[in-house]
Design an enzyme around this catalytic site. Structure first.
Site, mmCIF file in Angstrom:
data_model
loop_
_atom_site.group_PDB
_atom_site.id
_atom_site.type_symbol
_atom_site.label_atom_id
_atom_site.label_comp_id
_atom_site.label_asym_id
_atom_site.label_seq_id
_atom_site.Cartn_x
_atom_site.Cartn_y
_atom_site.Cartn_z
ATOM 1 N N SER A 1 -4.399 -1.188 -1.031
ATOM 2 C CA SER A 1 -4.779 0.192 -0.740
ATOM 3 C C SER A 1 -3.714 0.925 0.060
ATOM 4 O O SER A 1 -2.993 0.333 0.871
ATOM 5 C CB SER A 1 -6.098 0.206 0.046
ATOM 6 O OG SER A 1 -6.404 1.506 0.504
ATOM 7 N N CYS A 2 -3.655 2.253 -0.124
ATOM 8 C CA CYS A 2 -2.788 3.092 0.703
ATOM 9 C C CYS A 2 -3.283 3.139 2.137
ATOM 10 O O CYS A 2 -2.574 3.619 3.027
ATOM 11 C CB CYS A 2 -2.713 4.510 0.135
ATOM 12 S SG CYS A 2 -4.311 5.355 0.029
ATOM 13 N N SER A 3 -4.501 2.641 2.381
ATOM 14 C CA SER A 3 -5.093 2.701 3.714
ATOM 15 C C SER A 3 -5.100 1.364 4.449
ATOM 16 O O SER A 3 -5.652 1.264 5.545
ATOM 17 C CB SER A 3 -6.533 3.237 3.633
ATOM 18 O OG SER A 3 -6.539 4.592 3.258
#
Length: 477
Positions: free
Chosen positions: A254-256
């Site tokens: 994830s980008c998070s």
């Protein structure tokens, strides 16, 4: 002869997309007069298609099998949690006909579709992201054409079959949701970007740039590189556990996912020990060098063999032979610099956490700014603290679209049941990241709104109301 063949190929690609667009427009026309209840059933149908027991597991299995990215259990969790959260966000929201009427201003707002939506989705989420965006697009009575990555095509096609199965139950047109036919390639994706009415791109920096320069109205979103600060007042054990959960979820697809943690010096050693208790392995300099060589090639490109892989695969690729490394849940590397000469300061898509020591809170903010200015500007960061003044200060100073306090970044940035952010798998980084939005993608981005203005009692301000305070300070001359 070769030129004619190439031109013909381009014509065929354009014709393929044109045919899909025609089908999508016909489908949209068929639902234009749908009531809010009927539209909400479309959204429920897409949500059930991916959430339905058996479907979720099969999609997760094929996604891991075909892309080689992430973890099966976490993909199941992601699909269910994001789908349930998004459906909850969309429940009871108005998106058809009159959605708001303000008697005081005389403004009535009427929702209209944006048109045929093109959704370019990444190999990291070939099932969850298409379903998430499809729910939002259908909420606005739009049709959607999904452009998966080549490796994610099988997953997206299976999802499409599940969605069509549910739409059939409703008697709804199946061409409301389509997926690019194989072979999926750059030519088809670029042509789709050009022909659709509205575009969203979630994924690589290159794809986002292509979307933003396609000439099509778009809501393309940025890359991530989450950095979290742990200050001297933080609950160290809680912070370590949350960073562990964020770093390791779905093998950091994830980008998070947390990529770096900046720790204030007074609690640095304690925090490192807490992270080690969560299964983190702190590499020495030689191990760090070996790890870097396994993650990036000699020319600085990301080695696909170590993207979103299990920790054991990373350990083997880096030649980390000792038992603690082989049994680690994630790896830690200490760093002091930021930028191209310090690749660990960027987004890694690997279960590797970069650790920085800060002299104090001011230094921690400065380090975090430098990291995000290198990669992930505008996206998000986190703070673990019990100091309210630090929360206000970082909110004022950090140019990010999301700032999470004492939370698990990977599950909080894209919406959570215990925070106020809406559920999504696509997050804007604002103008800091060259994006059109700093919001979490929502159904509102897939609505055009007609504002009907009626006459209201005239209100004309006096000169005194407008310039009075200015005249008091600087005079009227």
């Amino acid at each position: 002869m070769q030129m004619n063949k190439s031109a013909q190929t381009n014509e065929e690609v354009a014709a393929t997309i044109s045919t899909m667009m025609e089908k999508a427009r016909v489908a949209m026309d068929q639902i234009y007069d749908y009531s809010q209840e009927q539209v909400d059933e479309l959204v429920q149908a897409v949500a059930w298609a991916i959430y339905k027991p058996g479907n979720t597991e099969k999609l997760a299995q094929i996604a891991v099998q075909d892309t080689g990215l992430g973890r099966y259990d976490d993909k199941v969790t992601k699909k269910r949690r994001k789908t349930m959260g998004t459906l909850y966000d969309l429940k009871d929201e108005k998106s058809v006909g009159i959605i708001n009427k303000d008697e005081a201003t005389g403004i009535t707002e009427i929702a209209k579709p944006v048109g045929v939506v093109g959704a370019v989705v990444p190999s990291t989420n070939p099932g969850a992201t298409p379903a998430n965006i499809a729910m939002m697009a259908l909420k606005g009575r739009n049709a959607i054409i999904i452009a998966p990555s080549p490796k994610g095509l099988t997953t997206s096609k299976l999802l499409l079959s599940y969605i069509h199965e549910e739409l059939t139950k409703l008697g709804a047109p199946l061409d409301l949701v389509q997926v690019l036919p194989e072979p999926v390639n750059k030519a088809k994706t670029i042509e789709l970007m050009k022909q659709v009415d509205f575009l969203t791109v979630t994924g690589s920096r290159n794809n986002v740039r292509l979307g933003q320069t396609s000439g099509t109205p778009n809501i393309c979103v940025s890359e991530g590189n989450v950095v979290s600060i742990v200050d001297a007042t933080a609950d160290i054990q809680s912070a370590a556990h949350k960073i562990f959960l964020s770093k390791t979820f779905d093998n950091a697809t994830s980008c998070s996912n947390d990529n770096s943690v900046v720790i204030e010096a007074p609690v640095y050693d304690e925090m490192i020990r807490a992270l080690q208790k969560e299964g983190g392995y702190l590499c020495n300099q030689v191990e760090k060098d070996n790890l870097q060589a396994s993650i990036w090639t000699a020319d600085g490109k990301r080695n696909p063999e170590t993207v979103a892989k299990d920790p054991a695969v990373i350990a083997q690729a880096a030649g980390l032979k000792n038992k603690k490394a082989e049994e680690a849940t994630f790896f830690m590397v200490e760093e002091t610099g930021v930028g191209e000469d310090y690749p660990f300061s960027g987004e890694k898509l690997a279960v590797v956490l970069t650790v920085y020591k800060a002299k104090d809170f001011t230094d921690a903010i400065d380090i975090s700014k430098n990291i995000l200015n290198y990669h992930g500007r505008g996206h998000s960061c986190g703070l673990h603290t019990s100091d309210e003044s630090h929360i206000e200060r970082i909110g004022l100073e950090m140019d990010v679209s999301r700032l999470l306090i004492n939370q698990v970044q990977v599950s909080g940035n894209g919406g959570s049941f215990d925070n106020g952010l809406n559920f999504t798998l696509s997050m804007g980084g604002g103008t800091w990241a060259g994006n059109n939005t700093c919001d979490n993608l929502s159904y509102k981005h897939f609505l055009n709104v007609t504002k009907v203005s009626e006459v209201i009692p005239e209100v004309v301000p006096t000169e005194e109301e407008l310039w009075g305070t200015y005249w008091e300070k600087y005079g009227r001359a």
